[in-house]
Design a protein around this motif. Structure first.
Motif, short mmCIF file in Angstrom:
data_model
loop_
_atom_site.label_atom_id
_atom_site.label_comp_id
_atom_site.label_asym_id
_atom_site.label_seq_id
_atom_site.Cartn_x
_atom_site.Cartn_y
_atom_site.Cartn_z
N PHE A 127 10.46 2.11 -11.27
CA PHE A 127 9.80 2.61 -10.06
C PHE A 127 10.27 1.86 -8.83
O PHE A 127 10.65 0.69 -8.90
CB PHE A 127 8.28 2.47 -10.19
CG PHE A 127 7.70 3.21 -11.36
CD1 PHE A 127 7.34 4.55 -11.25
CD2 PHE A 127 7.55 2.58 -12.58
CE1 PHE A 127 6.82 5.23 -12.34
CE2 PHE A 127 7.02 3.25 -13.68
CZ PHE A 127 6.66 4.58 -13.55
N ASP A 128 10.20 2.53 -7.68
CA ASP A 128 10.59 1.93 -6.40
C ASP A 128 9.38 1.83 -5.49
O ASP A 128 8.69 2.84 -5.24
CB ASP A 128 11.67 2.76 -5.71
CG ASP A 128 13.02 2.62 -6.39
OD1 ASP A 128 13.41 1.48 -6.67
OD2 ASP A 128 13.67 3.66 -6.64
N PHE A 129 9.12 0.63 -4.98
CA PHE A 129 8.11 0.43 -3.94
C PHE A 129 8.82 0.33 -2.60
O PHE A 129 9.98 -0.08 -2.51
CB PHE A 129 7.32 -0.86 -4.17
CG PHE A 129 6.36 -0.81 -5.32
CD1 PHE A 129 5.94 0.39 -5.87
CD2 PHE A 129 5.85 -1.99 -5.86
CE1 PHE A 129 5.04 0.42 -6.92
CE2 PHE A 129 4.96 -1.97 -6.91
CZ PHE A 129 4.55 -0.76 -7.44
N ASN A 130 8.09 0.67 -1.56
CA ASN A 130 8.63 0.54 -0.21
C ASN A 130 8.75 -0.94 0.18
O ASN A 130 7.98 -1.79 -0.28
CB ASN A 130 7.74 1.26 0.80
CG ASN A 130 7.87 2.76 0.70
OD1 ASN A 130 8.97 3.29 0.67
ND2 ASN A 130 6.75 3.46 0.64
N HIS A 175 5.07 9.28 -2.07
CA HIS A 175 6.17 8.44 -2.55
C HIS A 175 6.01 8.10 -4.03
O HIS A 175 7.01 8.11 -4.78
CB HIS A 175 6.24 7.16 -1.72
CG HIS A 175 7.36 6.25 -2.12
ND1 HIS A 175 7.15 4.94 -2.53
CD2 HIS A 175 8.69 6.44 -2.19
CE1 HIS A 175 8.30 4.38 -2.82
NE2 HIS A 175 9.26 5.26 -2.63
N MET A 176 4.80 7.81 -4.47
CA MET A 176 4.61 7.30 -5.83
C MET A 176 4.33 8.38 -6.86
O MET A 176 4.82 8.32 -7.99
CB MET A 176 3.47 6.27 -5.87
CG MET A 176 3.81 4.94 -5.25
SD MET A 176 5.29 4.16 -5.97
CE MET A 176 4.79 3.97 -7.67
N ILE A 203 0.86 -1.17 0.00
CA ILE A 203 0.00 0.00 0.00
C ILE A 203 0.91 1.23 0.00
O ILE A 203 1.55 1.53 1.01
CB ILE A 203 -0.92 0.00 1.23
CG1 ILE A 203 -1.80 -1.25 1.23
CG2 ILE A 203 -1.79 1.26 1.25
CD1 ILE A 203 -2.59 -1.44 2.52
N GLU A 204 0.98 1.90 -1.14
CA GLU A 204 1.91 3.02 -1.29
C GLU A 204 1.26 4.35 -0.91
O GLU A 204 0.03 4.48 -0.90
CB GLU A 204 2.44 3.07 -2.72
CG GLU A 204 3.38 1.93 -3.08
CD GLU A 204 4.72 2.03 -2.35
OE1 GLU A 204 5.04 3.13 -1.85
OE2 GLU A 204 5.44 1.02 -2.29
N ARG A 205 2.10 5.33 -0.62
CA ARG A 205 1.63 6.67 -0.28
C ARG A 205 1.76 7.58 -1.50
O ARG A 205 2.69 7.44 -2.30
CB ARG A 205 2.44 7.25 0.87
CG ARG A 205 2.51 6.36 2.12
CD ARG A 205 1.16 6.22 2.82
NE ARG A 205 1.23 5.35 3.96
CZ ARG A 205 1.50 5.76 5.21
NH1 ARG A 205 1.72 7.04 5.45
NH2 ARG A 205 1.54 4.89 6.19
#
Length: 490
Positions: free
Chosen positions: A262-265, A174-175, A169-171
């Motif tokens: 792209f980078d995910f947490n 951040h995205m 679940i990204e913010r």
């Protein structure tokens, strides 16, 4: 479309090729179309629900960005919350609360209103994308984030296919900036992403799906397996199955995003090495636990209030977390157990420190760490019984039978039971056990990116021999029947 399916094996390279082949201004449109195609491959009609969520939250965020005060923004916050949480309630919880109310009325000998049940299928990933969108709206309302003015970019934030159906679940903070950048083809980055995808696939098809061959028969028919040893082994197997399954999905999602730039947490950080339950929740499903911390626990007052209320906040958050996982009493009990674990852990911290001083453990931090890891693992594994069981009665039955027959066991009986087990599940358990050991060893030595750095530093030939070895393990030990990921049901 599953990550472990032939459909995705064809879909993903086509998307990557088109993505890097197109001019940057068209890439967002490509990813948005690909994301909706990805989602519609399950059930096309539910893409309308995804689109409705996107429209409501884009409009709410846009209108809030034009208003100077929280009071003025509040109606649009409520619009978003009612829309998102109402969707979750109708599709996920209505029948559960309806059935519970009917059962309660019958138990109290009260007349029950004949409210019909909804015959609706739960849309895949609805809990994930609604929480992601709600987090964005709350951040805009609080003034922590500027509302996204570009509708296509916001729609991609909600629907981006690598993490659409099971996170992380990204913010928005951040995205959304990442969707504004131009991502050039980077060989090292693409290889790193593919390596992470391969590792996630290994955890899914070699570890999780093979363990499922043993776990499912026991948990689906627990009364046919009343032996304590069998139930303990099934519980331990599920403990590693769910980790391999969910962290495997996350690795594949992060790897796919990395290939595209792209980078995910990080969503998992060796959770079974946690020395306490609070530490476990800082390492397990990090994106969800941090979401509940920031958007539920802290607004309730967090730990800044009186101890009794702080404990109540913890219990409330974990009961909600349990309900988020599924509309079933088993998930509520699972969440309640973890809430109770955290309350006891917080309340008993001074007593634990005094006990450590009295027993001498304070002078042996390594031994204390090991004991903490073992105790935490046992508590977490026990709670998984309620998470996996098909009903509360099954979970209670398994819990009551965990110690069944141990006193009567001797070496010969254990050997006989294990031999019978090995004959019934012989290839699955052996291969799954090998996969679990390999998974734990690799991830232990891969802490703090040391393994990634070591792999990158090896000669080209050595690296590709390792990649070929991992591919062969997946092909020869994996189960390729397109088994769905466990968290897709949430």
């Amino acid at each position: 479309m599953l990550f472990n399916s032939l459909h995705f094996l064809v879909f993903f390279p086509i998307v990557v090729g088109l993505y890097y082949g197109l001019a940057p201004r068209w890439r967002g449109a490509l990813l948005l179309l690909a994301s909706y195609y990805f989602y519609m491959s399950w059930r096309a009609a539910y893409a309308l629900l995804l689109l409705a969520t996107t429209l409501v939250d884009y409009y709410s965020g846009y209108r809030m960005s034009q208003l100077p005060t929280k009071q003025a923004r509040r109606p649009y916050l409520y619009l978003s919350l009612i829309s998102n949480l109402g969707t979750l309630f109708v599709f996920k919880y209505f029948n559960f609360f309806r059935d519970t109310a009917v059962q309660l009325a019958e138990a109290l000998h009260l007349p029950a209103t004949a409210v019909p049940a909804f015959g609706l299928l739960l849309p895949v990933g609805v809990s994930f994308y609604t929480f992601q969108s709600v987090g964005y709206i709350i951040d805009v309302y609080q003034g922590r984030l500027e509302a996204e003015r570009n509708f296509g970019r916001f729609a991609l934030f909600v629907a981006f296919f690598p993490q659409l159906v099971a996170g992380p679940i990204e913010r928005g903070g951040h995205m959304l900036p990442q969707f504004k950048r131009t991502h050039r083809f980077d060989y090292a980055r693409v290889v790193s992403g593919l390596r992470l995808m391969a590792w996630g696939l290994f955890k899914k098809v070699v570890v999780a799906d093979r363990l499922a061959l043993f776990v499912n028969p026991v948990f689906n028919n627990p009364r046919e397996h009343p032996e304590g040893l069998v139930l303990v082994l099934a519980t331990l197997a599920f403990t590693f199955q769910i980790y391999g399954d969910f962290s495997g999905y996350t690795d594949m999602a992060r790897g796919a995003a990395r290939v595209l730039g792209f980078d995910f947490n990080l969503n998992f950080r060796q959770p079974y090495l946690s020395a306490s339950v609070p530490e476990f929740w800082r390492r397990w499903h990090i994106s969800l636990s941090s979401w509940f911390r920031d958007y539920v626990y802290i607004p309730l007052g967090g730990s800044r209030v009186a101890p009794a209320r702080a404990y109540g906040n913890l219990l409330a958050v974990f009961l909600i977390s349990g309900l988020w996982h599924g509309a079933n009493w088993t998930f509520l009990v699972w969440g309640g157990l973890h809430g109770l674990y955290l309350v006891v852990s917080t309340w008993a911290k001074p007593a634990r420190e005094r006990l450590a001083q009295l027993t001498g453990l304070a002078a042996h931090p390594s031994l204390r760490q090991v004991l903490g890891v073992v105790i935490t693992f046992v508590l977490v594994a026990y709670a998984w019984i309620f998470f996996r069981a098909n009903s509360l009665s099954d979970a209670v039955f398994i819990s009551q039978r965990l110690g069944n027959g141990w006193a009567a066991l001797d070496g010969q009986k254990v050997a006989t039971l294990l031999l019978d087990f090995s004959q019934h599940y012989r290839p699955e358990l052996a291969m799954a056990g090998l996969g679990v050991v390999l998974m734990l060893v690799v991830e232990y030595f891969g802490r703090n990116r040391s393994l990634q750095a070591w792999i990158t530093g090896q000669p080209f030939g050595v690296r590709w021999v390792g990649y070929a070895g991992l591919t062969l393990l997946i092909l020869y030990l994996g189960i390729f029947n397109s088994t769905s990921f466990i968290y897709f049901q949430f």
